[in-house]
Design a protein around this motif. Sequence first.
Motif: not given
Lengths: 70, 405
Positions: A16, A19, A45-46, A48-50, A52-53, B341-342, B344
């Motif tokens: 997270c 990102q 955006l960053p 939700s990216r974080g 989702r990571s 991307e994404d 995990r």
Amino acid sequence: MRIIVQKAKCQGHARCAAQAPDIFKLDDEGYILPGDIEVAEGEELPASRGARSCPERALELDRTPAARVE
Amino acid sequence: MATNPVPDHVPPEMVRDFSLFTSPGMPPTPNGDPHAAVACVHDGPPIFYSRYNTQDGRGTWVITRAADQRKVLQDAETFSSHRSIFSSILGENWPTIPLELDPPAHGVFRSLLNPLLSPKRVLALEPAVRERAVELIERIAASGTSCDAMKDFAFPFAVSTFLRFLGLPDDRLDTFVGWGKDLLHGDDKERPVAARTIVAFIDELAAMRRQEAVDDFMTFIVQAQVEGRRLTDTQVRGIGVLVFVAGLDTVAAAIGFDLAYLARNLKDQQLLRSEPDRIPLATEELLRAYPPIQLIRVATKDIDFEGAPIRRGDYVSCATMIANRDPAEFECPNTIDLEREDNRHAAFGYGPHRCLGSHLARREIVVGLEEWLARIPAFRIKPGTAPITSGGHVFGIENLILDWS
Ligand code: HEM
Ligand code: SF4
């Protein structure tokens, strides 16, 4: 938008923070700080990216209006 | 080989003829692709039983789906890490730390060690890591148009990085690499000899640091206090041995598989060379595609897990290379997409034992690829040579002769 942080699930992958270091703050051991995160406008955006990571699924996006009003 | 009896509680229809040690593509194979070879399990049931799936030939349940592996690895109460893999090679029974401890004892040691390898600390270590990469690659570039990327780069780079972290000089690097090879890939004679040598080395180092403190990892460990007490000799040994072994082979294998991929995929190679900003994201995809480790847990109680009657004492295998090719988790899992991307992926595991060295390992791979691509022009596998790959407990690549003439 808000990010619900399940601190107990965090295992310090730090994806997270990779990102979006300013949104996801880590402690000295590299684990996320406790407490949900209010996402400032324009940072969705960053954020939700974080969220989702996270390999552990410790971060959850909350887009309900209630979360925004709060 | 696959003659182990199936335990009575395992339904015969759940047994599959699959093993990370003996299936096709797992023994040393020229031009092999062991990660792609194991992806075939996803054509079958999500959980099955393998009769021969550990270094010492034991049967295990095999968890194929990433979501199920996450459940197993996050539930240390049911699925214990206490198995003394290393010390059992010596016929002994002490845990490597923190790898083979369960919570809550595990957390105490993790908290002790986490700050030493946190993202912040790794940032501080990076300049030295980069300097070492540049030094090795410049030597390679100056000496010709071909090299063995494992022997000349991946191993010395990975091993000297963690020797520096441990506070050890580089001059015995080849000896250490040899011990690691014998331990992880050796036969039944070589493994105990290597294990004993490593233990003696760590014990001696700890004794030296107890006598005279220096500013290094081992000194930190012998001086550390946990719950108000100094660590016991066995605890110091458990930590020292683990950190020594954990950094020996894993990063080198990852870099080796990554360079082999790039050598065979010139378009991707050129993309990363011309746009190095893409390397961190690409590294995640390469970690997804080529992770080296199989994780083993031991059931502490009887549990019916997603339809599998797992009984107390059963071994449960969570192979990161299998989770990372799970179509339920990753779109087109067998396609390597450096812009994914994404992502995990499970390369560093899930749950409390998440790789302590993951932040350092990631930086090493990124820095290694950046400096390599900046200094070595379009390279491919030297015609007439074949990298030898292998499966097992830790997947490996023995040799990688690259050519840029
Ligand atoms: C690409 C390189 C690497 C990979 C893929 C990797 C992978 C892993 C995995 C999957 C685990 C979890 C094991 C389990 O749950 O049973 C682990 C644990 C561990 N790794 Fe790594 N590793 C790498 C590099 C390193 C390095 C460079 C170090 C040391 C500096 C290191 C130190 C450790 C330690 C100490 C543990 C035990 C953590 C615990 O049990 O709490 N690893 N590693
Ligand atoms: S990605 Fe998940 S596990 Fe990692 S630090 Fe962030 S919250 Fe914790």
